[in-house]
Enzyme design. Structure first.
Site, PDB file in Angstrom:
ATOM      1  N   THR A 182     -10.185   2.550 -18.589  1.00 13.58           N
ATOM      2  CA  THR A 182      -9.522   1.589 -17.685  1.00 13.58           C
ATOM      3  C   THR A 182     -10.560   1.081 -16.675  1.00 13.58           C
ATOM      4  O   THR A 182     -11.658   1.639 -16.567  1.00 13.58           O
ATOM      5  CB  THR A 182      -8.381   2.253 -16.884  1.00 13.58           C
ATOM      6  OG1 THR A 182      -8.973   3.096 -15.883  1.00 13.58           O
ATOM      7  CG2 THR A 182      -7.442   3.065 -17.757  1.00 13.58           C
ATOM      8  N   ASP A 209       0.873  -1.170   0.000  1.00  8.90           N
ATOM      9  CA  ASP A 209       0.000   0.000   0.000  1.00  8.90           C
ATOM     10  C   ASP A 209       0.912   1.221   0.000  1.00  8.90           C
ATOM     11  O   ASP A 209       1.593   1.479   1.005  1.00  8.90           O
ATOM     12  CB  ASP A 209      -0.894  -0.018   1.241  1.00  8.90           C
ATOM     13  CG  ASP A 209      -1.817   1.193   1.315  1.00  8.90           C
ATOM     14  OD1 ASP A 209      -1.573   2.184   0.595  1.00  8.90           O
ATOM     15  OD2 ASP A 209      -2.778   1.153   2.096  1.00  8.90           O
ATOM     16  N   VAL A 210       0.934   1.959  -1.106  1.00  2.00           N
ATOM     17  CA  VAL A 210       1.927   3.040  -1.228  1.00  2.00           C
ATOM     18  C   VAL A 210       1.602   4.246  -0.353  1.00  2.00           C
ATOM     19  O   VAL A 210       2.404   5.181  -0.267  1.00  2.00           O
ATOM     20  CB  VAL A 210       2.134   3.489  -2.699  1.00  2.00           C
ATOM     21  CG1 VAL A 210       2.665   2.349  -3.548  1.00  2.00           C
ATOM     22  CG2 VAL A 210       0.873   4.082  -3.291  1.00  2.00           C
ATOM     23  N   LYS A 238      -4.998  15.977  -7.071  1.00  2.00           N
ATOM     24  CA  LYS A 238      -4.162  15.967  -8.275  1.00  2.00           C
ATOM     25  C   LYS A 238      -3.499  17.331  -8.490  1.00  2.00           C
ATOM     26  O   LYS A 238      -2.388  17.408  -9.025  1.00  2.00           O
ATOM     27  CB  LYS A 238      -4.993  15.546  -9.494  1.00  2.00           C
ATOM     28  CG  LYS A 238      -5.445  14.074  -9.458  1.00  2.00           C
ATOM     29  CD  LYS A 238      -4.286  13.094  -9.491  1.00  2.00           C
ATOM     30  CE  LYS A 238      -4.747  11.657  -9.704  1.00  2.00           C
ATOM     31  NZ  LYS A 238      -3.640  10.693  -9.764  1.00  2.00           N
ATOM     32  N   ASN A 241       1.854   6.003 -10.226  1.00  2.00           N
ATOM     33  CA  ASN A 241       0.619   5.933 -11.009  1.00  2.00           C
ATOM     34  C   ASN A 241      -0.594   5.540 -10.168  1.00  2.00           C
ATOM     35  O   ASN A 241      -1.718   5.913 -10.518  1.00  2.00           O
ATOM     36  CB  ASN A 241       0.838   4.928 -12.152  1.00  2.00           C
ATOM     37  CG  ASN A 241      -0.450   4.461 -12.778  1.00  2.00           C
ATOM     38  OD1 ASN A 241      -1.080   5.189 -13.549  1.00  2.00           O
ATOM     39  ND2 ASN A 241      -0.887   3.256 -12.418  1.00  2.00           N
ATOM     40  N   TYR A 288     -10.647  14.630  -5.315  1.00  2.00           N
ATOM     41  CA  TYR A 288      -9.753  14.174  -6.387  1.00  2.00           C
ATOM     42  C   TYR A 288      -9.104  15.352  -7.095  1.00  2.00           C
ATOM     43  O   TYR A 288      -7.886  15.396  -7.271  1.00  2.00           O
ATOM     44  CB  TYR A 288     -10.557  13.331  -7.379  1.00  2.00           C
ATOM     45  CG  TYR A 288      -9.738  12.728  -8.498  1.00  2.00           C
ATOM     46  CD1 TYR A 288      -8.935  11.617  -8.271  1.00  2.00           C
ATOM     47  CD2 TYR A 288      -9.786  13.246  -9.794  1.00  2.00           C
ATOM     48  CE1 TYR A 288      -8.187  11.046  -9.302  1.00  2.00           C
ATOM     49  CE2 TYR A 288      -9.053  12.681 -10.830  1.00  2.00           C
ATOM     50  CZ  TYR A 288      -8.252  11.578 -10.580  1.00  2.00           C
ATOM     51  OH  TYR A 288      -7.521  11.012 -11.602  1.00  2.00           O
TER      52      TYR A 288
HETATM   53  P1  NDP Z   1      -7.045   1.437 -12.254  1.00  2.00           P
HETATM   54  O1  NDP Z   1      -8.190   1.486 -11.283  1.00  2.00           O
HETATM   55  O2  NDP Z   1      -7.175   0.660 -13.514  1.00  2.00           O
HETATM   56  O3  NDP Z   1      -5.731   0.897 -11.482  1.00  2.00           O
HETATM   57  C1  NDP Z   1      -5.404   1.397 -10.223  1.00  2.00           C
HETATM   58  C2  NDP Z   1      -4.149   0.670  -9.762  1.00  2.00           C
HETATM   59  O4  NDP Z   1      -3.715   1.247  -8.528  1.00  2.00           O
HETATM   60  C3  NDP Z   1      -4.376  -0.809  -9.477  1.00  2.00           C
HETATM   61  O5  NDP Z   1      -3.213  -1.524  -9.844  1.00  2.00           O
HETATM   62  C4  NDP Z   1      -4.560  -0.839  -7.970  1.00  2.00           C
HETATM   63  O6  NDP Z   1      -4.271  -2.132  -7.441  1.00  2.00           O
HETATM   64  C5  NDP Z   1      -3.538   0.219  -7.560  1.00  2.00           C
HETATM   65  N1  NDP Z   1      -3.760   0.785  -6.227  1.00  2.00           N
HETATM   66  C6  NDP Z   1      -4.917   1.303  -5.731  1.00  2.00           C
HETATM   67  N2  NDP Z   1      -4.730   1.696  -4.470  1.00  2.00           N
HETATM   68  C7  NDP Z   1      -3.425   1.429  -4.161  1.00  2.00           C
HETATM   69  C8  NDP Z   1      -2.629   1.601  -2.996  1.00  2.00           C
HETATM   70  N3  NDP Z   1      -3.136   2.139  -1.865  1.00  2.00           N
HETATM   71  N4  NDP Z   1      -1.336   1.215  -3.030  1.00  2.00           N
HETATM   72  C9  NDP Z   1      -0.806   0.660  -4.154  1.00  2.00           C
HETATM   73  N5  NDP Z   1      -1.508   0.468  -5.292  1.00  2.00           N
HETATM   74  C10 NDP Z   1      -2.808   0.852  -5.282  1.00  2.00           C
HETATM   75  O7  NDP Z   1      -6.657   2.965 -12.527  1.00  2.00           O
HETATM   76  P2  NDP Z   1      -6.219   3.778 -13.858  1.00  2.00           P
HETATM   77  O8  NDP Z   1      -5.221   2.997 -14.621  1.00  2.00           O
HETATM   78  O9  NDP Z   1      -7.436   4.294 -14.506  1.00  2.00           O
HETATM   79  O10 NDP Z   1      -5.542   5.036 -13.157  1.00  2.00           O
HETATM   80  C11 NDP Z   1      -4.150   5.143 -12.952  1.00  2.00           C
HETATM   81  C12 NDP Z   1      -3.844   6.592 -12.614  1.00  2.00           C
HETATM   82  O11 NDP Z   1      -4.301   7.431 -13.674  1.00  2.00           O
HETATM   83  C13 NDP Z   1      -4.518   7.106 -11.337  1.00  2.00           C
HETATM   84  O12 NDP Z   1      -3.620   7.908 -10.611  1.00  2.00           O
HETATM   85  C14 NDP Z   1      -5.681   7.952 -11.875  1.00  2.00           C
HETATM   86  O13 NDP Z   1      -6.048   8.964 -10.980  1.00  2.00           O
HETATM   87  C15 NDP Z   1      -5.054   8.499 -13.145  1.00  2.00           C
HETATM   88  N6  NDP Z   1      -6.029   8.944 -14.135  1.00  2.00           N
HETATM   89  C16 NDP Z   1      -6.908   8.051 -14.675  1.00  2.00           C
HETATM   90  C17 NDP Z   1      -7.847   8.487 -15.604  1.00  2.00           C
HETATM   91  C18 NDP Z   1      -8.848   7.561 -16.228  1.00  2.00           C
HETATM   92  O14 NDP Z   1      -9.831   8.060 -16.864  1.00  2.00           O
HETATM   93  N7  NDP Z   1      -8.685   6.232 -16.121  1.00  2.00           N
HETATM   94  C19 NDP Z   1      -7.915   9.899 -16.011  1.00  2.00           C
HETATM   95  C20 NDP Z   1      -6.923  10.742 -15.400  1.00  2.00           C
HETATM   96  C21 NDP Z   1      -6.029  10.271 -14.494  1.00  2.00           C
HETATM   97  P3  NDP Z   1      -4.824  -2.606  -5.980  1.00  2.00           P
HETATM   98  O15 NDP Z   1      -6.251  -2.178  -5.903  1.00  2.00           O
HETATM   99  O16 NDP Z   1      -4.606  -4.075  -5.971  1.00  2.00           O
HETATM  100  O17 NDP Z   1      -3.954  -1.910  -4.987  1.00  2.00           O
END
Ligand code: NDP
Length: 246
Positions: free
Chosen positions: A186, A60-61, A156, A87, A152
């Site tokens: 996603t 958990d980051v 950001k 990310n 959010y």
């Molecule tokens: P997803 O929901 O597809 O993936 C999120 C990832 O983060 C998963 O691997 C999840 O795994 C991990 N994660 C969540 N909480 C934690 C935690 N506490 N510690 C470590 N890992 C964690 O997200 P996206 O790919 O859509 O988003 C990625 C980034 O892009 C984010 O920062 C989001 O805000 C940003 N973004 C996304 C947009 C979109 O439309 N998709 C638009 C703009 C920005 P697990 O739950 O197992 O921990």
């Protein structure tokens, strides 16, 4: 040999969406990648899916002691690091009056405290790396707020300023940049009850007429990590189908 050959990279949120695609592209370009997320099963699937020299560490980051454990695992295996992609993120949706303090804190814990903890903890390893770079994944909402996402949007915006602050402190040794995606297709959306059709419909909000693909954002992240971006630091770059032009 790929342009990332011999480079050692960490991608948080590497088990899904933008992080998974970024890790895939980095491995295709020759990098060794450590995927970081909380759920071990999803990490194991991603490692098997990407292959190559990919490995993972569950963490958990937002948790300081878990980040210390990640640092130990990286130091034991690699001794140095060329890239960090902050990310992992969450995007709670609620009007301000419905945003309880726990939700507010969760957004800032993951979206701001996480990158802060990772950068601080991994500084020694990055310093030991060759041409190291950090990329933080922000959002267009950092600069173009929408209603119903105050926690959010604000988190950001803080991440953008954290990016610039660290870039100035760490120049010229370590480059630090951020990307600001608009809507990207996603799993983050289905986890909030948004259907695939609703995501696709959001394409109309973008001048280029479609939502982003994880590949679109991953391409830019890989560029920013590469030597081709060696004169870029402190930049916060939109990747948004033209959204921020208007
Ligand atoms: P997803 O929901 O597809 O993936 C999120 C990832 O983060 C998963 O691997 C999840 O795994 C991990 N994660 C969540 N909480 C934690 C935690 N506490 N510690 C470590 N890992 C964690 O997200 P996206 O790919 O859509 O988003 C990625 C980034 O892009 C984010 O920062 C989001 O805000 C940003 N973004 C996304 C947009 C979109 O439309 N998709 C638009 C703009 C920005 P697990 O739950 O197992 O921990």
């Amino acid at each position: 040999m790929g342009e990332m050959s011999g480079k050692r990279m960490v991608v948080t949120g590497g088990s899904s969406g933008i992080g998974l695609e970024t890790a895939r592209q980095l491995v295709e370009a020759g990098a060794e990648v450590c995927l970081v997320a909380r759920r071990e099963e999803a990490l194991a699937r991603a490692v098997a899916d990407i292959g190559g020299s990919t490995w993972s560490h569950a963490c958990d980051v937002a948790d300081e002691s878990e980040v210390a454990g990640l640092k130990d695992a990286l130091a034991a295996r690699w001794h140095a690091l060329e890239g960090l992609v902050n990310n992992a993120g969450i995007a709670p949706m609620a009007k301000l009056e419905d945003t309880d303090p726990e939700t507010w804190d969760a957004a800032f814990s993951l979206n701001v405290r996480g990158p802060y903890l990772l950068c601080r903890s991994l500084l020694d390893l990055l310093t030991a790396g060759s041409s190291p770079a950090v990329v933080n994944v922000s959002s267009t909402l950092a600069e173009r707020a929408i209603p119903g996402m105050a926690a959010y949007n604000s988190s950001k915006a803080a991440l953008n300023q954290l990016t610039r602050s660290i870039a100035l402190e760490w120049a010229p040794a370590i480059r630090v940049n951020a990307v600001m995606p608009a809507v990207v297709d996603t799993p983050i959306h289905s986890s909030r009850g948004i259907t695939a059709d609703q995501v696709s419909d959001m394409g109309r909000m973008h001048p280029l007429g479609r939502v982003g693909r994880p590949e679109d954002v991953a391409d830019l992240i890989v560029f920013l990590l590469s030597e081709r971006a060696s004169w870029m630091t402190g930049a916060v770059v939109p990747i948004d189908g033209g959204m921020m032009a208007g």
